[in-house]
Design a protein around this motif. Structure first.
Motif, PDB file in Angstrom:
ATOM      1  N   LEU A 194       0.628  -1.302   0.006  1.00  0.00           N
ATOM      2  CA  LEU A 194      -0.053   0.150  -0.198  1.00  0.00           C
ATOM      3  C   LEU A 194       0.698   1.069   0.061  1.00  0.00           C
ATOM      4  O   LEU A 194       0.419   2.272  -0.047  1.00  0.00           O
ATOM      5  CB  LEU A 194      -1.009  -0.028   1.181  1.00  0.00           C
ATOM      6  CG  LEU A 194      -1.880  -1.285   1.366  1.00  0.00           C
ATOM      7  CD1 LEU A 194      -2.875  -0.946   2.508  1.00  0.00           C
ATOM      8  CD2 LEU A 194      -2.623  -1.429   0.086  1.00  0.00           C
ATOM      9  N   GLY A 195       1.973   1.220   0.400  1.00  0.00           N
ATOM     10  CA  GLY A 195       3.012   2.347   0.530  1.00  0.00           C
ATOM     11  C   GLY A 195       2.963   3.090   1.711  1.00  0.00           C
ATOM     12  O   GLY A 195       3.785   4.036   1.950  1.00  0.00           O
ATOM     13  N   ALA A 196       1.771   2.830   2.324  1.00  0.00           N
ATOM     14  CA  ALA A 196       1.859   3.325   3.802  1.00  0.00           C
ATOM     15  C   ALA A 196       0.718   2.726   4.680  1.00  0.00           C
ATOM     16  O   ALA A 196       0.171   2.105   3.883  1.00  0.00           O
ATOM     17  CB  ALA A 196       1.193   5.268   3.428  1.00  0.00           C
ATOM     18  N   GLY A 197       0.789   2.885   5.813  1.00  0.00           N
ATOM     19  CA  GLY A 197       0.030   2.252   6.703  1.00  0.00           C
ATOM     20  C   GLY A 197      -1.388   2.934   6.729  1.00  0.00           C
ATOM     21  O   GLY A 197      -1.725   4.140   6.619  1.00  0.00           O
ATOM     22  N   VAL A 198      -2.548   2.078   6.340  1.00  0.00           N
ATOM     23  CA  VAL A 198      -3.850   2.517   6.444  1.00  0.00           C
ATOM     24  C   VAL A 198      -4.629   1.646   7.522  1.00  0.00           C
ATOM     25  O   VAL A 198      -4.802   0.449   7.505  1.00  0.00           O
ATOM     26  CB  VAL A 198      -4.606   2.317   4.983  1.00  0.00           C
ATOM     27  CG1 VAL A 198      -6.059   2.809   4.880  1.00  0.00           C
ATOM     28  CG2 VAL A 198      -3.668   3.152   3.893  1.00  0.00           C
ATOM     29  N   SER A 199      -5.511   2.305   8.274  1.00  0.00           N
ATOM     30  CA  SER A 199      -6.365   1.842   9.409  1.00  0.00           C
ATOM     31  C   SER A 199      -7.773   1.060   8.559  1.00  0.00           C
ATOM     32  O   SER A 199      -8.606   2.067   8.374  1.00  0.00           O
ATOM     33  CB  SER A 199      -6.528   2.646  10.472  1.00  0.00           C
ATOM     34  OG  SER A 199      -7.272   2.048  11.378  1.00  0.00           O
ATOM     35  N   ILE A 200      -7.536  -0.024   8.489  1.00  0.00           N
ATOM     36  CA  ILE A 200      -8.815  -0.737   7.758  1.00  0.00           C
ATOM     37  C   ILE A 200      -9.581  -1.546   8.883  1.00  0.00           C
ATOM     38  O   ILE A 200     -10.874  -1.715   8.914  1.00  0.00           O
ATOM     39  CB  ILE A 200      -8.436  -1.869   6.746  1.00  0.00           C
ATOM     40  CG1 ILE A 200      -7.651  -0.877   5.647  1.00  0.00           C
ATOM     41  CG2 ILE A 200      -9.375  -2.684   6.019  1.00  0.00           C
ATOM     42  CD1 ILE A 200      -6.876  -1.744   4.427  1.00  0.00           C
TER      43      ILE A 200
END
Length: 225
Positions: A194-200
């Motif tokens: 994703l290239g960056a942490g994303v809160s899913i």
């Protein structure tokens, strides 16, 4: 000529695998999404201690020819927090977009995978250095709101309505690959980046969101890898 017949003949010519040893099959691996920037798909049985009931992994002595692949999303809100049953796993359908009627609140960020890429290496050689995940993005002609089944009939794990997405054909969302032979003894590394942490989603709480890697092709039967 039947497309399967043509494909098997091409594989026989290209990879030298006898036509009669090619049997239609698939592989499927799941990874639970949370808040990371990268997720791994483990396609080989030896890498997974307790496979999910939905997974179909490569055994140690298996050989498999990849011809198509895709990445999809699944959403589960299990009865027991963080512990979906086999039935809940099996009934959680695959989505080829983050259906806003299903992926709500924090889980709506699951759409971020379509801004990422898939990398795939085989024995440390790049098969797919960075393949765009948006290549698998499909929004069906008939979407959830257009065809709802309200609670009181059947229910599903994601809330008060059952999403009824139509998928126009059996190849919906699959991307064609050059026939590629893999086996259970190779070093196979598949990553969703994703290239960056994303809160899913938060691991151990509900709902649970999975990314699914699925490949179609041919199991090489009567083979010795």
């Amino acid at each position: 000529m039947n497309s399967v017949v043509s494909e098997k003949k091409f594989i026989q010519e290209r990879l030298g695998i006898p036509y009669e040893n090619l049997s239609q099959s698939y592989l499927r691996a799941e990874t639970q999404l949370s808040s990371l920037s990268q997720y791994k798909f483990y396609l080989q049985r030896g890498q997974v201690a307790n496979p999910l009931v939905t997974e179909n992994l490569l055994e140690l002595n298996d050989q498999f020819v990849i011809t198509q692949f895709r990445v999809s999303l699944r959403y589960i809100d299990p009865t027991t927090t963080g512990v979906p049953t086999a039935t809940e796993q099996l009934t959680a359908q695959q989505y080829l977009y983050a259906d806003p009627q299903v992926f709500t609140s924090t889980s709506a960020a699951a759409a971020a995978i379509y801004g990422g890429n898939l990398s795939f290496t085989i024995d440390r050689k790049e098969f797919l250095p960075a393949f765009p995940v948006n290549a698998f993005y499909r929004v069906p002609a008939t979407q959830t709101n257009a065809n709802l089944l309200a609670t009181g009939g059947a229910t599903n794990t994601f809330g008060s309505n059952i999403g009824r997405n139509s998928y126009e054909n059996g190849l919906f969302g699959f991307y064609v690959s050059e026939p590629t032979l893999i086996d259970g003894r190779q070093t196979i590394d598949i990553s969703l980046n994703l290239g960056a942490g994303v809160s899913i989603a938060t691991v151990g709480t509900d709902p649970m969101v999975y990314a699914t890697f699925e490949t179609r092709g041919y199991l090489v039967v009567n083979s010795k890898s």
